[in-house]
Design an enzyme around this catalytic site. Structure first.
Site, PDB file in Angstrom:
ATOM      1  N   TYR A   1     -39.340  -9.681  24.055  1.00 44.95           N
ATOM      2  CA  TYR A   1     -40.605 -10.302  23.667  1.00 44.95           C
ATOM      3  C   TYR A   1     -41.559  -9.296  22.999  1.00 44.95           C
ATOM      4  O   TYR A   1     -41.111  -8.495  22.169  1.00 44.95           O
ATOM      5  CB  TYR A   1     -41.264 -10.977  24.883  1.00 44.95           C
ATOM      6  CG  TYR A   1     -40.291 -11.825  25.662  1.00 44.95           C
ATOM      7  CD1 TYR A   1     -40.103 -11.663  27.038  1.00 44.95           C
ATOM      8  CD2 TYR A   1     -39.512 -12.789  25.025  1.00 44.95           C
ATOM      9  CE1 TYR A   1     -39.190 -12.429  27.749  1.00 44.95           C
ATOM     10  CE2 TYR A   1     -38.599 -13.563  25.728  1.00 44.95           C
ATOM     11  CZ  TYR A   1     -38.448 -13.378  27.075  1.00 44.95           C
ATOM     12  OH  TYR A   1     -37.539 -14.137  27.776  1.00 44.95           O
TER      13      TYR A   1
ATOM     14  N   TYR B   1     -32.132 -27.054  28.606  1.00 46.66           N
ATOM     15  CA  TYR B   1     -32.777 -25.728  28.632  1.00 46.66           C
ATOM     16  C   TYR B   1     -33.075 -25.294  30.077  1.00 46.66           C
ATOM     17  O   TYR B   1     -32.764 -24.161  30.480  1.00 46.66           O
ATOM     18  CB  TYR B   1     -34.065 -25.756  27.811  1.00 46.66           C
ATOM     19  CG  TYR B   1     -34.877 -24.496  27.953  1.00 46.66           C
ATOM     20  CD1 TYR B   1     -35.997 -24.450  28.791  1.00 46.66           C
ATOM     21  CD2 TYR B   1     -34.499 -23.319  27.311  1.00 46.66           C
ATOM     22  CE1 TYR B   1     -36.721 -23.288  28.966  1.00 46.66           C
ATOM     23  CE2 TYR B   1     -35.214 -22.146  27.479  1.00 46.66           C
ATOM     24  CZ  TYR B   1     -36.329 -22.143  28.308  1.00 46.66           C
ATOM     25  OH  TYR B   1     -37.037 -20.980  28.489  1.00 46.66           O
TER      26      TYR B   1
HETATM   27  N1  GLU Z   1     -37.141 -20.338  32.054  1.00 48.57           N
HETATM   28  C1  GLU Z   1     -38.207 -19.419  31.737  1.00 48.57           C
HETATM   29  C2  GLU Z   1     -39.290 -20.191  30.941  1.00 48.57           C
HETATM   30  O1  GLU Z   1     -38.946 -21.150  30.306  1.00 48.57           O
HETATM   31  C3  GLU Z   1     -37.637 -18.299  30.908  1.00 48.57           C
HETATM   32  C4  GLU Z   1     -38.587 -17.181  30.625  1.00 48.57           C
HETATM   33  C5  GLU Z   1     -37.899 -15.826  30.747  1.00 48.57           C
HETATM   34  O2  GLU Z   1     -36.956 -15.663  31.561  1.00 48.57           O
HETATM   35  O3  GLU Z   1     -38.307 -14.901  29.998  1.00 48.57           O
HETATM   36  O4  GLU Z   1     -40.458 -19.843  30.935  1.00 48.57           O
END
Ligand code: GLU
Length: 311
Positions: A247, A195
């Site tokens: 989101y 991830y």
């Molecule tokens: N790598 C970021 C995290 O895990 C991604 C969040 C995003 O880009 O919205 O918080």
């Protein structure tokens, strides 16, 4: 290879004017600081790139400057997962908006470790787990897909990878909670390694606007003619982008932008205009929901002026 047609000059003029008008909006936002390496981004960067399905393009500002793609990569990871195991995928992650911040734990316990959707961190972590199952080399396979679709050699920023892994406490909490419900099939650190690797991919706005073209083209990469997803698969990915990609501002984006979008905390937002084009805007300062403040404003204005809303 045939020379692509000229991008319509009147459209190019509208895009250039939107960029000049909305750039100052960025001053009201804040660059992401919870990932230390991102805190050092120059907040003054601004890019807008449009890649039409006929191959014509228009780019403004820093469209050829590499930036941290972050959660925009979730679109491509989801695409790979849909390619290799769609039925199993939706047993392990939902497709409903969360209405909560992208790294919220709140609903996970109530919903027995099944993330609301693949666009928030918990859902993307499950997708990262699935790709470990289904790909011989999940990291290389994702980079290969994004390189093919963007027409460039896509790589990562090792500093962002290190920084995010060292400070990924919240993502470790998400992953461990899902593992406790049996919704991760690999060790937590292995899944998070995949991830974090996805999150540290670096691309330009021009590359991203081209790379998402297949989602505007019924699943077919407009540059190569290669089918990436079925038409139904492409529609499902864009549906999840529209309802979940930004989101707890997804409703606002549907209302004021009117396109399937996906944001990232590096300040990028991509948007899909079905049957017409892919768009990428990049302005690092974010709003309260973790979306680029000036990026959303630019998309809002250009979809209004060019009448691109899908509604
Ligand atoms: N790598 C970021 C995290 O895990 C991604 C969040 C995003 O880009 O919205 O918080």
């Amino acid at each position: 290879m045939a020379t692509p047609p000229e991008f319509p000059s009147e459209t190019a003029t509208v895009l250039d004017e939107v960029v000049e008008r909305v750039r100052p909006t960025a001053e009201r936002g804040e660059v992401a600081t919870y990932i230390p390496t991102l805190a050092g981004i120059d907040p003054g960067h601004f890019a807008l790139s449009v890649s039409a399905l006929d191959g014509s393009t228009h780019a403004c500002g820093d469209a050829d400057v590499l930036f941290s793609v972050q959660s925009i990569t979730k679109i491509f990871a989801l695409t790979l997962a849909v390619q290799v195991t769609e039925d199993h995928l939706w047993e392990r992650v939902g497709r409903e908006p969360s209405g909560d911040p992208f790294n919220s734990l709140v609903q996970l316990e109530h919903e027995r470790g099944i993330p609301r959707n693949p666009m928030i961190n918990s859902g993307a972590i499950v997708v990262a787990d699935i790709l470990l199952d289904k790909c011989d080399d999940a990291r290389a396979t994702l980079l290969e897909l994004m390189s093919e679709l963007s027409g460039a050699e896509v790589g990562i920023d090792e500093e962002v990878l290190r920084s995010e892994s060292e400070t990924g406490t919240r993502n470790r909490a998400l992953a461990n909670l899902m593992a406790s419900f049996g919704n991760l099939h690999h060790p937590v650190e292995q899944v998070l390694g995949n991830y974090f690797h996805q999150s540290s991919i670096m691309m330009t706005a021009r590359q991203l606007s081209r790379a998402i073209g297949f989602l505007a083209n019924d699943g077919v990469d407009p540059a190569s003619g290669k089918r990436v997803l079925s038409a139904s698969g492409a529609r499902r990915v864009t549906a999840v982008m529209l309802t979940c990609g930004t989101y707890d501002a997804a409703g606002e984006f549907a209302f004021s932008v009117g396109l399937p979008c996906k944001s990232g905390v590096g300040g990028g937002i991509v948007a899909v205009v079905p049957d017409q084009m892919g768009i990428c805007v990049w302005s690092p300062p974010l709003d309260h929901a973790g979306n680029s403040l000036a990026g959303r404003k630019a998309l809002e204005q250009l979809t209004t002026e060019l009448e691109l809303s899908i509604f």
